[in-house]
Design an enzyme around this catalytic site. Sequence first.
Site, PDB file in Angstrom:
ATOM      1  N   GLU A 113       7.977   9.054  -0.318  1.00 37.21           N
ATOM      2  CA  GLU A 113       8.192   8.005   0.678  1.00 37.21           C
ATOM      3  C   GLU A 113       9.569   7.344   0.557  1.00 37.21           C
ATOM      4  O   GLU A 113       9.697   6.150   0.315  1.00 37.21           O
ATOM      5  CB  GLU A 113       7.087   6.942   0.581  1.00 37.21           C
ATOM      6  CG  GLU A 113       5.723   7.462   0.929  1.00 37.21           C
ATOM      7  CD  GLU A 113       4.656   6.373   0.981  1.00 37.21           C
ATOM      8  OE1 GLU A 113       3.637   6.575   1.681  1.00 37.21           O
ATOM      9  OE2 GLU A 113       4.835   5.313   0.326  1.00 37.21           O
ATOM     10  N   CYS A 164      27.374   2.553  -3.838  1.00 31.52           N
ATOM     11  CA  CYS A 164      27.246   2.757  -2.390  1.00 31.52           C
ATOM     12  C   CYS A 164      28.508   2.300  -1.660  1.00 31.52           C
ATOM     13  O   CYS A 164      28.907   2.906  -0.658  1.00 31.52           O
ATOM     14  CB  CYS A 164      26.020   2.019  -1.860  1.00 31.52           C
ATOM     15  SG  CYS A 164      24.462   2.799  -2.322  1.00 31.52           S
ATOM     16  N   GLU A 166      -0.804  11.884   2.951  1.00 32.32           N
ATOM     17  CA  GLU A 166      -1.565  10.709   2.529  1.00 32.32           C
ATOM     18  C   GLU A 166      -2.239  10.059   3.726  1.00 32.32           C
ATOM     19  O   GLU A 166      -1.606   9.832   4.752  1.00 32.32           O
ATOM     20  CB  GLU A 166      -0.657   9.647   1.887  1.00 32.32           C
ATOM     21  CG  GLU A 166      -0.025  10.021   0.580  1.00 32.32           C
ATOM     22  CD  GLU A 166       0.766   8.852  -0.017  1.00 32.32           C
ATOM     23  OE1 GLU A 166       0.521   7.696   0.390  1.00 32.32           O
ATOM     24  OE2 GLU A 166       1.625   9.111  -0.873  1.00 32.32           O
ATOM     25  N   HIS A 213      -6.853  -0.312  -3.418  1.00 34.62           N
ATOM     26  CA  HIS A 213      -6.722   0.683  -2.347  1.00 34.62           C
ATOM     27  C   HIS A 213      -7.931   1.614  -2.280  1.00 34.62           C
ATOM     28  O   HIS A 213      -8.490   2.004  -3.308  1.00 34.62           O
ATOM     29  CB  HIS A 213      -5.452   1.509  -2.576  1.00 34.62           C
ATOM     30  CG  HIS A 213      -4.972   2.251  -1.367  1.00 34.62           C
ATOM     31  ND1 HIS A 213      -5.612   3.359  -0.858  1.00 34.62           N
ATOM     32  CD2 HIS A 213      -3.911   2.029  -0.554  1.00 34.62           C
ATOM     33  CE1 HIS A 213      -4.954   3.798   0.206  1.00 34.62           C
ATOM     34  NE2 HIS A 213      -3.915   2.997   0.408  1.00 34.62           N
TER      35      HIS A 213
END
Length: 662
Positions: free
Chosen positions: A147, A160, A298, A350
Amino acid sequence: MVNQKLYHGAAYYPELWDEKTIEEDIKLMKEAGINVARIGEFAWSQMEPAEGDINLTFFEEMINKLYENGIDTVMCTPTPTPPIWLSHGHPERMYVESDGTVMGHGSRQHVCTNNRYFRERAAIITEQIAQALGNLPGLIGWQIDNEFKCHVAECMCETCKELWHEWLQQRYGTIEQLNEAWGTQIWSEYYHSFEQVPQPGPAPFLHNSSLKTMYQIFSTEKIAEFADEQAGIIRKHSAAPITHNSTVFFSVDNERLFKNLDFASFDTYATSDSYQNYLFNCDLWRNLKKGQSFWIMETSTSYSASLESYATPHPNGYLAAEAVASYALGGQAFCYWLWRQQKAGCEQPHGSVISAWGKPTVGYQNVLEVEKARKEIEGIITDSIPLQAEAAITYSDRAKIFLKTEPHKNLNYRDLITDFYKQVLNSGIHRDLLPEGGNLDGYKLLFTPFVHYLSQDYLQKAKEFVDQGGVWIVGPITGGRTEHHTIHTDAALGMELEDYAGVETLYTFPIENTGSVGEAFNCSAPLGLWSSVFEPKNAVSVGTISGGLTPGKSFLTEHEQGKGKIVMLGSLPMGKEGEKLLQELILKYASDAGINRRTDVSEGTIVAPREKDGREIWVMVNMDGQGGRVSLPQKAVDILTKEEVPQGELKLERYEYRIIQF
């Protein structure tokens, strides 16, 4: 994927449990019909507890043990959770928020994925995993990381910043060209070197649109480069196909992300009352790697939850409807997060298949229903292919970026495009969501809503599509910005588009709450969003405005070009009246385009058309739990019962699915 089968799987974390529990889990997985497990994505500290001390024996044994019990494995690289030895005492390696906050160790995604030391260690652990596990017989696929950009977006660290300046120089060549493209003379933003160009961090007011949009694009390209690097390492040692689990919610460009991966997969936690959002993902991910089955990596057995929130549990029966719909729409795997409930951490509450204490959860019976359905339909699905739609809706993560920079009054691209998709879904038209670079061959109707910037490549492709007989519906909020997120100076939507559409855009302004009403197709509805008002030149006005600031002017035009037609939709009809007007618009131009893949189906029920040996198969699923009906144009055969089904109305019960062949 390699095997011609349907997968029913779950994320599993054997590193968190003792041997006795693992043995019990494998036994219970077999009873529930789980035939694939995803492992390893959060296990870096177990694999490498101290820098350079890498031991993968446990995971090798785990993959072999699962395989011996008929369960395949998708192995992950563990890079979303760098261990403490990498982060402790090294703030320069950590992700930095736009307000300057430096992340600490814990949770996940706390390290900047562009940090050179992180990339070095990530490459080493990935190579070790690929070498040790890549050719095990039970390993059927790879997932890179987990993810990307779920909890974070654009990092503002010093690494960055350096890469940002390099990226700008590669893109613009000279600082003078950047200044010209961005219009930096406004507010004295003018730069004399690339090193002076800031990151879009804290500022008294809003940043230059070009700066903010380009930094987001830079970030999406860099995370995709990380995925490319990991995939390249894995491919040196393993032939198993590679994916990543993404969503439309994350701060990534999915088209770019999946470009160099082998198959597409996504995570979804849509609740049952948002089943359209679930279908949206299926219709998009089917087309991110066209011709390859997608995976749902998922989803929840019943509800998602964390320490701070929870979702409404699914009604009984809904999970099987989800699974059948995904398989029918081009999916190969339907996998849960997670198998055994976590006993610690931030996602303890969850939903799962099995509780932390080893008993079935509230969703368990629905998991068994999914397995029953998978077995029943597997032969039909693997022996047929999804039919390409004739209608396409352009999906663009770059458009999402433009609207994130310029959201007007809290506009959200994901919400806008999903609501538009629902209108097409409710019309009964079979539809594909296509990324911007998607091939338009075989399509008859193309929708391009909410895409601020139309690239030259896209414009050329869409014009060729129209010239060859297609109908292209442009808008709303489409075409009004340049590549650099500035406004056109030759015409409001760019001269090339307006010339081709046969219109002049007189005004662009926020039309809502001005009393402006759109009238078209014997319907009228209030108009909303930032809108374009047209004066037809070679085009014909199809929808006019009454009231408001521009009465008598056009918000909807059409113009024949070549063998096809371009339609300009300058404003969004709002409310229930707006939905009716949009339905009329969709059906009118579907008819003009000669759309045949449309079914007479009640709202809340879908038809997924497939094909085998030249014969059409319909997989029909009731998704809303209210039951539904489908009108069959001719008699058919129910493949599951072998019974003949007459022409006419076919009723489906709550969450029922039927599969017929004509």
